[in-house]
Design an enzyme around this catalytic site. Structure first.
Site, PDB file in Angstrom:
ATOM      1  N   ARG A  66      47.127  36.861  48.719  1.00 63.57           N
ATOM      2  CA  ARG A  66      47.186  36.566  47.291  1.00 63.57           C
ATOM      3  C   ARG A  66      46.719  35.130  47.016  1.00 63.57           C
ATOM      4  NH1 ARG A  66      49.370  40.808  47.503  1.00 63.57           N
ATOM      5  NH2 ARG A  66      51.549  40.202  47.731  1.00 63.57           N
ATOM      6  N   VAL A  86      54.589  30.786  46.238  1.00 66.40           N
ATOM      7  CA  VAL A  86      53.130  30.829  46.089  1.00 66.40           C
ATOM      8  C   VAL A  86      52.644  32.202  45.684  1.00 66.40           C
ATOM      9  CG1 VAL A  86      52.733  28.921  47.699  1.00 66.40           C
ATOM     10  CG2 VAL A  86      52.777  31.269  48.569  1.00 66.40           C
ATOM     11  N   ASP A  87      53.398  33.253  45.985  1.00 66.30           N
ATOM     12  CA  ASP A  87      52.969  34.610  45.641  1.00 66.30           C
ATOM     13  C   ASP A  87      52.956  34.804  44.130  1.00 66.30           C
ATOM     14  OD1 ASP A  87      52.024  37.075  46.341  1.00 66.30           O
ATOM     15  OD2 ASP A  87      53.891  37.838  47.159  1.00 66.30           O
ATOM     16  N   ASP A  88      54.075  34.509  43.480  1.00 63.22           N
ATOM     17  CA  ASP A  88      54.112  34.583  42.018  1.00 63.22           C
ATOM     18  C   ASP A  88      53.096  33.638  41.398  1.00 63.22           C
ATOM     19  OD1 ASP A  88      56.585  36.163  40.685  1.00 63.22           O
ATOM     20  OD2 ASP A  88      57.128  35.502  42.688  1.00 63.22           O
TER      21      ASP A  88
END
Length: 659
Positions: free
Chosen positions: A470, A397-399
């Site tokens: 993020r 989920v960060d990318d």
């Protein structure tokens, strides 16, 4: 393969000479932007070196000797690199400037000995004396001891019991492969095969390291003396009981478990990007394929080896191996920096570069592919991005949040569906406490960190503040126009409020450390509409200002993972951390404060002739306390992003005042 063609926290900072926007701000931004554009690959992406400590290149040498596939020229270059990284006392740290680490030093010593370094040479003797002073190789961590067992340097009783039958355990069992993190399962499944069958490294030169032990390995009785907690000791009893009962396991059960393990990792070999796209998992799979009889000329085996070699970085007479590569992350961050830099002085070449990058990223989105995350979210439609060039089973989920946010800022209709799918996937990956882990939802079975195998304490992927922030950053920006994510956002903000430290900072799981975590959350809060005068925001601002150094910059070392009371502290300022602090303060509405001006001035003074900045330090953990990384792109991207955001914020403020 990539081939080359003392803290002063709290000191009052004198900003009297830096209150106005410096006259060379535009020039600095233009230089950095031009240089960053030059580094773009013709295909559209950016990828920078990702350096880890010396365990990875040492393990590469060990792999060559395990398989008897020794490239002597390459080995010599890796050995040159390893020798160059030794500390003054002969030890090897987990990050530059850190204290020596026993396990890392043991691996490097043995790798250099395998490569031909004489045990009585000065650097080897110095390393050996240091190792023995720490209690000897018997005190090394689990992964190091497993390697030593494979090379027949210690008995298998010295390592945790990891039978391949773990593949047959039901989902309700306290331990199940789906209950650990993605990196743990990709490493553990092929490793369970190697451990179950007591694999023996070929070790063609029959090199040993008995001199690294105080007590003879066969006589040592305290391999698990590090287990201290009641739960850990109870599990250790079960571990020993399991080893005693192992002879009673029927052959057909072992065969079935072995087939299931092999089927599991073979289905995830991931082509030229490798199992999990991470070095350790790739090596374990490659060696397990060999153990189970996959012939050397088999196409999948050859591809698995090629995937490992693609992680090499070769520069003249030195070489090292990366733990993985980071093109999706690097490209997303580079686009965000360039988008910010292009706001005031738009250039066609920059617009073309970011559009090319976003088009490349759009083609990398994972939608209908199988993924381990689906175990927890079986009905959720895909839409994420991975970290590496290819890692289809493991988007994070960060990318995904960074890439989708960059697409959203591009304001291009062509990416509307990519953004929609990404946001829907992120919303569906929220854990029950409102936060986000990187790769899985609700991966928080904390008791598993007590098992003997998990002495690194990083078996899980629980929610963390930086990743959660993020996700809020993306969903918050989207929710300005559509309210479908409001409940998800509010739940995540509540989680982030609970995670705030007493001093106002936030922990950084994936970047060093509290400066990174606080930057992450303040940017997320701003995008989600949390007011600048919110109590949590003001507390964070106060903490950030208190951490500014006398030169106007900020710095933080990885020591803060081991000693939290030194958070936001380092022996020098860094461009990376200064950029984080400046952007965090700007997100909190502090555009005109002297601390921001001081940080901007620090960045301007530190810019090099080539337009970039240079930080020597490692700037992120792989696993806090145990494994650290240096993203070589951070001192190129983040300062540009911060300077451009500062300029743009001042321009908007001036325009508003004029209006």
């Amino acid at each position: 393969m990539l081939t080359e063609n003392s803290s002063l926290a709290g000191v009052d900072f004198d900003c009297s000479a830096a209150r106005a926007a410096p006259v060379n701000l535009d020039r600095a931004i233009a230089m950095a932007k031009a240089q960053l554009l030059k580094l773009q690959n013709p295909a559209g992406y950016w990828v920078f070196e990702l350096e880890a400590d010396c365990t990875i290149p040492a393990e590469y040498i060990m792999m060559m000797h395990h398989m008897a596939e020794i490239d002597t020229a390459l080995q010599a270059k890796i050995a040159n690199f390893l020798r160059s990284q030794a500390g003054a006392d002969g030890s090897y740290p987990l990050y530059k400037g850190g204290a020596g680490d026993l396990s890392c030093t043991v691996k490097v010593y043995y790798a250099l000995k395998l490569a031909g370094d004489a045990a009585d040479s000065a650097h080897m003797l110095k390393a050996r004396v240091w190792i023995l002073r720490q209690g000897g190789a018997a005190k090394a961590n689990v992964f190091t001891r497993i390697m030593l067992a494979m090379f027949e340097q210690i008995p298998w009783r010295a390592v945790p019991f990891l039978p391949v039958e773990i593949m047959l355990l039901p989902k309700w069992f306290p331990f199940h492969i789906d209950k650990v993190s993605y990196w743990s399962r990709t490493v553990m499944v092929p490793l369970s095969v190697l451990c179950t069958y007591r694999v023996k490294a070929r070790n063609p030169r029959k090199i040993g390291c008995a001199e690294l032990f105080i007590t003879a390995p066969d006589q040592e009785k305290h391999y698990f003396s590090h287990v201290k907690t009641p739960l850990g000791k109870a599990i250790l009893v079960l571990d020993r009981l399991g080893r005693c009962l192992e002879p009673l396991i029927p052959d057909f059960v072992r065969r079935k478990a072995t087939v299931r393990a092999a089927d599991w990792y073979m289905a995830r070999l991931n082509g030229y990007d490798g199992l999990g796209a991470i070095f350790t998992a790739m090596v374990n799979a490659y060696e397990a394929m060999d153990l189970l009889g996959v012939p050397p000329d088999d196409a999948q085996r050859q591809t698995a080896r090629a995937a490992i070699d693609r992680l090499l970085v070769v520069k003249g007479d030195i070489a090292y191996c990366q733990p993985c590569v980071s093109p999706i992350w690097d490209t997303g961050l580079a686009v965000l920096a360039l988008q910010e830099a292009d706001q005031q002085n738009a250039e066609a070449c920059c617009r073309q570069a970011t559009q090319s990058a976003l088009s490349w990223l759009a083609a990398k989105q994972l939608c209908d592919e199988p993924g381990d995350w689906r175990v927890q979210r079986p009905g959720l439609a895909g839409g994420g991005w991975a970290f590496q060039f290819g890692n289809s089973h493991y988007p994070d989920v960060d990318d995904t949040a960074v890439v989708a946010y960059a697409m959203l800022q591009a304001d291009t209709p062509a990416f509307a569906e990519n953004i929609r799918r990404a946001a829907h996937w992120i919303a569906g990956m929220q854990s029950s406490n409102g936060g986000y882990g990187a790769f899985d939802a609700d991966n928080n079975h904390y008791y598993l960190n007590q098992i003997p195998f998990a002495d690194h304490g990083a078996l899980l992927d629980p929610p963390t503040a930086d990743v959660s922030a993020r996700c809020v950053m993306l969903l918050g920006k989207l929710d300005v126009e559509q309210l479908e994510y409001r409940e998800v956002i509010e739940s995540c903000i509540a989680y982030l409020r609970k995670e705030q430290e007493a001093d106002g900072s936030w922990f950084g799981r994936w970047g060093t450390n509290y400066l990174y975590g606080t930057w992450s959350v303040l940017l997320g809060f701003a995008a989600a509409g949390v007011a600048a005068n919110d109590a949590s925001v003001r507390k964070a601002v106060t903490w950030l200002k208190s951490r500014q150094r006398a030169d106007g910059g900020w710095g933080e070392g990885n020591l803060s993972y081991h000693r939290p009371w030194v958070r936001g502290v380092f022996d020098s300022s860094t461009a990376f951390h200064t950029a984080l602090a400046v952007m965090a303060l700007l997100a909190a509405g502090e555009t005109d404060c002297p601390e921001v001006a001081g940080g901007v001035n620090y960045l301007l003074k530190g810019q090099q002739a080539d337009g970039f900045w240079h930080d020597d330090c490692f700037n992120a953990p792989g696993f806090p306390k145990f494994f650290y990384l240096k993203y070589h792109g951070y001192d190129k991207v983040f300062p540009l992003w911060a300077l451009a955001r500062y300029r743009n914020g001042r321009a908007r403020r001036t325009s508003g005042m004029s209006g």
